[in-house]
Design an enzyme around this catalytic site. Structure first.
Site, mmCIF file in Angstrom:
data_model
loop_
_atom_site.group_PDB
_atom_site.id
_atom_site.type_symbol
_atom_site.label_atom_id
_atom_site.label_comp_id
_atom_site.label_asym_id
_atom_site.label_seq_id
_atom_site.Cartn_x
_atom_site.Cartn_y
_atom_site.Cartn_z
ATOM 1 N N GLU A 30 33.495 29.394 -4.337
ATOM 2 C CA GLU A 30 33.112 29.661 -5.730
ATOM 3 C C GLU A 30 32.103 28.657 -6.304
ATOM 4 O O GLU A 30 32.162 28.310 -7.485
ATOM 5 C CB GLU A 30 34.370 29.726 -6.611
ATOM 6 C CG GLU A 30 35.315 30.848 -6.195
ATOM 7 C CD GLU A 30 36.542 30.948 -7.062
ATOM 8 O OE1 GLU A 30 37.047 32.069 -7.248
ATOM 9 O OE2 GLU A 30 37.029 29.902 -7.551
ATOM 10 N N HIS A 88 34.543 23.067 -7.724
ATOM 11 C CA HIS A 88 35.917 22.769 -8.145
ATOM 12 C C HIS A 88 36.166 21.258 -8.171
ATOM 13 O O HIS A 88 37.234 20.783 -7.757
ATOM 14 C CB HIS A 88 36.933 23.446 -7.219
ATOM 15 C CG HIS A 88 37.021 24.935 -7.401
ATOM 16 N ND1 HIS A 88 37.654 25.519 -8.473
ATOM 17 C CD2 HIS A 88 36.539 25.953 -6.650
ATOM 18 C CE1 HIS A 88 37.570 26.845 -8.372
ATOM 19 N NE2 HIS A 88 36.879 27.127 -7.274
ATOM 20 N N ASP A 139 41.114 19.891 -7.589
ATOM 21 C CA ASP A 139 40.449 21.024 -8.225
ATOM 22 C C ASP A 139 39.901 20.521 -9.551
ATOM 23 O O ASP A 139 40.106 19.357 -9.918
ATOM 24 C CB ASP A 139 41.396 22.213 -8.418
ATOM 25 C CG ASP A 139 40.669 23.542 -8.248
ATOM 26 O OD1 ASP A 139 39.698 23.785 -9.003
ATOM 27 O OD2 ASP A 139 41.050 24.343 -7.377
#
Length: 780
Positions: free
Chosen positions: A344, A279, A204
């Site tokens: 995202e 990420h 991440d």
């Protein structure tokens, strides 16, 4: 009574005390077996008992022997199964004729022996987990074994098998790195609950945790960040030029092979997650040429939003890099699934990137959403070529789903429903029921956690199969998993606290048949299961013992009904109404209270006159504006709504914790509210409650103005109270700011509080939006 009769009577009484009659309610197993029948008598386990194994169960026999040694101290002999009729045997057998699925098992216990059979070694292993729970674990039981040299296991017959094939749990090791030993312990905990999938979130923004030999900078640079434990996760300032990144760590390939083997021995498949295209700031810090802008980048010290720095989808170098990384990942993890994230991704840089726009044109794509679909589809082709399946978060649906992709539905169940209806396999993991990093108890009593409230009972209410799906579509629901994101979880003990007992609840949802799931039964069994956690030194939460105070205003009345309960049964709730600490002699709660005067309620749970929970508090204040109509000029923040605008005059006072459900928060905007008293009233004071908690960007207003009016049009300023608190004062500090004046008649009360707008320059969140938090508006 004659001597002979007396001896018979004494023998029968001793037998009854040693071997009391039991029922299914006395067998506290989690997850609940699908079929359990109680027999008569007991199998007497002792140091002379033996474990008989077949070639397929030899390793499981060694494993079971270690379990029994841990619980009793006895080291049982292990021998090949040759004589099934021999007494005092624990038989572990793989039987191809067993009518369960590959993970099911039969467990037959009688006075002579224990027979554990299954169609596969996995089923035998899960049967051992059931047997584990029948062994001594609390101090009284362990003392009894030590004194008698025996342990009685009740005669019973269990036929058991799982409801779902995917029974998982995800651990985020990027935000905080967790040591190898804890990963092993966690795998053990999963196996105790018959879970079979460990989703390992290895990448991440805040850290790259897996060694990739072809790209050493991923762990030399990407695995390390600057830590700021005293700053709130979402407002941490970035790494400064004079700072060295020293917080983090990574797993070597040797570490990973060790963990994979450890998990395989416990019939757990590891699904590695290698995030893309977003990420990945940690990777871009190491190899900035993989981005659209070229950097430079540093590994983030905390969260970043939106996530703009992502892999460039227009450069072939990006795909070469990812395929090389995945080649090493595939070599390390033999499971069929590779998780690629896919969530995202803010596509603003793709819109500005010449390479990405060229890719869109050449491939005939419509937009950046289809570019992400192209990105995921290309990775899927690579994985398929290497005999692996792609799984990703539900954003991979956007722009079109890759042909063979499996969807992990986290933004509710809509993504999973869409995938299943389209014939794609799905794993359900919605925030609402599966994000165990959310609060599980009273926010004022819990450690800092992710926003959201997920108590034990809500986890247990989860059904992974949505009602909207047909029977045929439901077959595409592989199962579900719990997720533990680690932004607010810095160490293993904290992780355990967030996982248990909620993971136990989810394990039953995923294993037991729907008809065998019962909340009252589960919470009763869980109360006894705590000794299992204690035996294995699991730092479980007791939040389910907390008193939950429910305040409900009564319609057409100025009274309020306050009820109290706990999630766990068998506890006494005692309370006070004068603000004093509850004791075993305090009032016992038996029915809801009806309150119409100012009170400060404190309550706690007691067991055998010992307090077993922290104190829960609720304050109610009676005043003239109670339940009066409120009009607001600016909208409160959706996350801090406190039940809506009527909450400002409901009489319920907030605590000094910003996550308290009774605070109303206004982000960046001012607070401008009018309260209608219904008719002209004689008043002499106005106040409102405010909160300052600098670390999370909540500040006292810059200025406050209280005004009154008779007609709601023309207002008279009645007070400009001094705030009398430095903006730097950290808090949390709750303060009622009041103005008093000579009695005057008014119908409308206006309260204005001016937001400072942005966090000050000295604040680590400098420039970010500031909040005003407001509690009850009190008029007397």
């Amino acid at each position: 009574m004659k001597n002979g009769s007396r001896r018979v009577y004494q023998f029968l009484m001793a037998t009854f005390l040693l071997y009391p009659t039991i029922s299914t309610a006395d067998i506290n197993l989690i997850p609940q077996p699908n079929q359990l029948d109680i027999g008569t008598g007991y199998f007497i386990l002792n140091e002379h008992s033996k474990i008989a194994v077949t070639p397929e169960t030899e390793q499981i026999g060694l494993y079971l022997a270690q379990i029994i040694t841990k619980h009793t101290g006895w080291e049982l002999a292990i021998l090949p199964l040759t004589n099934r009729a021999e007494p005092n045997l624990i038989i572990l057998s793989v039987d191809s004729l067993t009518d369960n699925d590959a993970e099911g098992y039969h467990l037959d216990i009688d006075e002579k022996q224990i027979l554990l059979s299954a169609a596969s070694p996995a089923g035998v292993f899960y049967g051992c987990q059931t047997l584990r729970q029948l062994l001594p674990k609390n101090p009284q039981e362990l003392q009894r074994v030590k004194q008698s040299g025996t342990w009685q296991i009740p005669s019973l017959r269990i036929s058991d098998f799982p409801r779902f094939a995917w029974r998982g749990m995800m651990l985020d090791v990027s935000r905080h790195f967790f040591p190898l030993q804890f990963i092993k312990e966690l795998i053990d905990y999963l196996s105790y609950h018959k879970l079979n999938t460990f989703h390992w979130h290895l990448v991440d923004d805040q850290g790259w945790r897996i060694e990739i030999k072809r790209y050493p900078k991923l762990t030399e640079i990407g695995a390390w960040r600057v830590d700021r434990p005293d700053e709130i996760w979402g407002m941490r300032k970035p790494q400064q030029p004079d700072e060295s990144a020293t917080y983090g760590g990574y797993y070597t390939q040797e570490d990973i092979r060790e963990i994979v083997q450890y998990a395989r021995e416990r019939f757990i498949t590891i699904v590695p997650e290698i995030e893309m295209p977003a990420h990945v700031t940690c990777a871009l810090a190491a190899y900035p040429q993989l981005s659209c802008t070229g950097g430079p980048f540093t590994v983030p010290t905390g969260s970043i939003w939106p996530i703009k720095d992502i892999y460039c989808a227009g450069r072939e170098e990006t795909f070469e890099f990812l395929e090389n990384v995945l080649t090493e990942v595939i070599d390390l993890f033999p499971g069929e699934y590779i998780h690629i994230g896919g969530d995202e991704a803010h596509k603003g840089e793709w819109k500005q990137c010449d390479s990405c726009q060229t890719r869109i044109a050449v491939e005939g794509l419509q937009d950046e959403a289809e570019l992400q679909s192209y990105f995921i589809g290309r990775i899927e082709k690579f994985l398929t070529k290497h005999n692996r399946k792609l799984i990703g978060w539900d954003e991979i649906l956007e722009g079109g789903l890759a042909p063979e992709a499996t969807v992990m539905s986290w933004r509710g169940t809509k993504g999973g429903i869409a995938a299943a209806q389209a014939g794609h396999y799905t794993v359900m993991s919605p925030v609402s029921h599966c994000y165990l990093n959310c609060y599980q108890g009273n926010l004022a009593l819990e450690p800092l956690a992710q926003s959201g409230y997920l108590p034990l009972s809500k986890v247990y209410s989860f059904n992974p199969v949505p009602k909207r799906l047909t029977a045929q579509q439901s077959k595409f629901i592989l199962g579900a998993q719990a997720n533990l994101w680690a932004e607010f979880i810095p160490d293993p003990k904290h992780a355990e606290y967030m996982l248990f007992p909620r993971l136990s609840a989810l394990s039953e949802i995923l294993w037991s048949s729907r008809q065998n799931q019962d909340w009252d039964s589960f919470r009763t069994r869980l109360t006894n299961f705590f000794s299992f956690y204690d035996f294995y030194n699991i730092n479980y939460s007791t939040s389910a013992r907390q008193v939950r105070l429910h305040a409900k205003p009564r319609r057409f009345s100025k009274t309020i009904k306050i009820s109290m309960d706990t999630e766990l049964p068998g506890l006494d709730i005692r309370y006070t109404t004068d603000g004093s600490t509850p004791t075993p002699q305090s009032q016992l709660y038996t029915k809801p209270l009806r309150i119409k005067e100012t009170v400060a309620i404190k309550s706690a749970t007691f067991e055998n006159e010992n307090v077993v929970s922290p104190i829960s508090e609720l304050a109610f204040q009676e005043h003239l504006a109670l339940k009066r109509k409120v009009t607001t000029e600016f909208q409160y923040h959706w996350r801090y709504r406190a039940g809506g605008k009527d909450a400002l005059t409901d009489g319920i006072r907030a605590s000094d914790h910003y996550r308290d459900q009774y605070w109303q928060g206004y982000r960046k905007v001012d607070f401008n509210v009018v309260v209608d008293l219904g008719r002209s009233r004689r008043i002499s004071s106005i106040s409102a409650g405010y909160l300052q908690d600098v670390k999370v960007g909540i500040f006292m207003p810059r200025e406050i103005e209280y005004s009154i009016s008779r007609d709601g049009i023309t207002y008279q300023v009645i007070g400009l109270p001094a705030i009398d608190m430095a903006v730097e004062q950290p808090g949390p500090i709750k303060k009622d700011i009041e103005v008093s004046f000579a009695p005057i008649r008014a119908r409308y009360i206006r309260v204005k509080a001016i937001n400072i707008g942005s966090c000050p320059d000295w604040h680590y969140g400098a420039g970010k939006d500031a909040y005003i938090f407001v509690d009850e508006i009190v008029v007397n």
